[in-house]
Structure formats: C-alpha cells, structure tokens
Write a protein that holds these residues in place. Structure first.
Motif, PDB file in Angstrom:
ATOM      1  N   LYS A  33       0.941  -1.488   0.135  1.00  0.00           N
ATOM      2  CA  LYS A  33       0.117   0.271  -0.121  1.00  0.00           C
ATOM      3  C   LYS A  33       1.150   1.079  -0.293  1.00  0.00           C
TER       4      LYS A  33
ATOM      5  N   LYS B  78      -3.117  10.654  -3.767  1.00  0.00           N
ATOM      6  CA  LYS B  78      -3.912  10.245  -3.343  1.00  0.00           C
ATOM      7  C   LYS B  78      -5.264   9.658  -4.356  1.00  0.00           C
ATOM      8  N   LYS B  79      -5.384  10.914  -5.259  1.00  0.00           N
ATOM      9  CA  LYS B  79      -6.878  10.561  -5.882  1.00  0.00           C
ATOM     10  C   LYS B  79      -6.351   9.559  -7.419  1.00  0.00           C
TER      11      LYS B  79
ATOM     12  N   TYR C 256      -4.082   6.853  -6.596  1.00  0.00           N
ATOM     13  CA  TYR C 256      -4.740   5.860  -5.517  1.00  0.00           C
ATOM     14  C   TYR C 256      -5.659   4.767  -5.604  1.00  0.00           C
ATOM     15  N   GLY C 257      -6.402   5.975  -4.252  1.00  0.00           N
ATOM     16  CA  GLY C 257      -7.455   5.464  -4.221  1.00  0.00           C
ATOM     17  C   GLY C 257      -7.307   4.824  -2.840  1.00  0.00           C
ATOM     18  N   SER C 258      -8.659   3.929  -2.320  1.00  0.00           N
ATOM     19  CA  SER C 258      -8.224   3.111  -1.443  1.00  0.00           C
ATOM     20  C   SER C 258      -7.096   2.514  -1.243  1.00  0.00           C
ATOM     21  N   ARG C 259      -6.307   2.554  -1.817  1.00  0.00           N
ATOM     22  CA  ARG C 259      -5.156   1.856  -2.063  1.00  0.00           C
ATOM     23  C   ARG C 259      -3.509   2.791  -1.182  1.00  0.00           C
TER      24      ARG C 259
ATOM     25  N   LEU D 185      -2.994   5.899   0.983  1.00  0.00           N
ATOM     26  CA  LEU D 185      -3.284   6.885   3.003  1.00  0.00           C
ATOM     27  C   LEU D 185      -2.149   8.040   2.698  1.00  0.00           C
TER      28      LEU D 185
ATOM     29  N   ASP E  44      -6.536  12.615   4.324  1.00  0.00           N
ATOM     30  CA  ASP E  44      -6.872  11.590   5.402  1.00  0.00           C
ATOM     31  C   ASP E  44      -6.913  11.614   6.719  1.00  0.00           C
TER      32      ASP E  44
ATOM     33  N   PHE F 197      -5.125   1.135   8.580  1.00  0.00           N
ATOM     34  CA  PHE F 197      -4.437   0.783   7.083  1.00  0.00           C
ATOM     35  C   PHE F 197      -3.858   0.267   6.637  1.00  0.00           C
TER      36      PHE F 197
ATOM     37  N   GLU G  76      -5.879  -3.004   7.075  1.00  0.00           N
ATOM     38  CA  GLU G  76      -7.271  -3.498   6.250  1.00  0.00           C
ATOM     39  C   GLU G  76      -7.135  -4.487   5.420  1.00  0.00           C
TER      40      GLU G  76
END
Length: 194
Positions: A8, A115-116, A118-121, A123, A168, A190, A193
């Motif tokens: 991540k 962040k935009k 890689y999204g949820s990958r 933090l 975040d 993180f 998850e």
C-alpha cells in the motif's frame, strides 16, 4: 501458485519544519509496518550531506523537465520557481511491487494527486505543526536555510496548512514521540485493512 502482493501507499505531507521527515525516519525501522521509502526527485541542489539516490535523486532542471514531459512521474510540482519535486513511477513500482508499503514524503498538491490516482490503496497523512511560532523556531534551529528561504517557507506554510482538511488523517506534531506513536497506529490500522 504464487501471487505477488502489492504494498500500500502511505503519503506524508506538511509544511517545511513540521517534523515530517523525522517522523518518517522513526517509522521506517518498524518491521511490523514493512515500509520502504520513496526517494523523490528534485531539481534543487543538495543540502548539507545529502547524497544522490539516498535523500533525493538530484536532477538538473532540464533533466527533471525532460522526465516530466516523458510521463516518468506519478506526480511532480514546481514548488518554488525553478525548483521541482516529484515521484518517479519507477520508485512506486520498485517498492510496492516487492510487497512493501511505500512511504512518500511529498508536497500537498502532489499528495492529493497521488491519493486521487491510487484511491483506497493510498493513505494521506498531514503533519501539522502545533503553531506558527514553533514552526518558525524549528526552521531557524535547522541552520540549513538562509533568512530569505526561511521567510519563504513560513509564507508558504499557511497555504500548505489550508489543504490539511483534504487529507485522510492529520497528526499534530507537538510532541515527537506522541506524533510518531499516532502515525504508527494510523498506518497499522490502514495496512491491516483488506
């Protein structure tokens, strides 16, 4: 059958002098976080004992712009006139491809762009100084910058702090040990998850 696990991405950003690099350097040796540090590229000159390929990849402004034009960066920004910073895509792949979690130290716009992308990958964590007086004191105590550079960094810090709500998580670095502990817990939650 063997599957490569991709790590991540943990993105740190903060005004200069907030203690972000110190926090990152305290977190990296923690084996349970499995962190690999992304070495950014910059067109600025090395400071003090900084070495090419260790703290940064030091490029000329021309080399930097050539790589940017070729699409070699996942993000880059001209932070000050003629001074660019960016993250090479090869760095992201080098660390996450081996299963480590990538730690990135980037400016606020770069952090939000990563962040935009890689999204949820990914933090994003913003390190906030406790106040402007403490920030100024830290910048002066480093002894690495001229008065002009310190003033420029202080002016820029207000702009940078205005982006904090878009991250975040926000960690206030009033006490270094507490800030490191808080950042460690945030990262552990993180990476745990699914």
């Amino acid at each position: 059958m063997f599957y490569d696990m991709e790590g991540k991405i943990i993105i740190f950003s903060a005004p200069s002098g907030s203690g972000k690099s110190t926090i990152i350097n305290r977190l990296i040796p923690n084996g349970s976080l499995s962190l690999g540090f992304s070495i950014s590229a910059t067109s600025r000159k090395p400071r003090g004992d900084e070495k090419h390929g260790k703290e940064y990849y030091f490029l000329t402004e021309e080399e930097f712009r050539r790589k940017a034009d070729a699409g070699d960066f996942v993000e880059w920004e001209e932070v000050y006139q003629g001074v660019c910073y960016g993250t090479l895509e090869s760095e992201v792949k080098r660390i996450t491809g081996g299963g480590q979690n990538l730690v990135m130290d980037v400016d606020v716009k770069g952090a939000l762009n990563i962040k935009k992308r890689y999204g949820s990958r990914a933090l994003s964590i913003f390190i906030m100084p406790p106040d402007k007086i403490t920030l100024e004191k830290r910048l002066r105590n480093r002894g690495t910058d001229s008065e002009e550079v310190i003033e420029k960094r202080l002016r820029k810090s207000e702009y940078e702090m205005s982006f904090a709500p878009e991250f975040d998580k926000i960690v206030v670095n009033d006490n270094l040990d507490d800030a490191v502990f808080e950042a460690e817990k945030i990262i552990m939650d993180f990476i745990s998850e699914e």
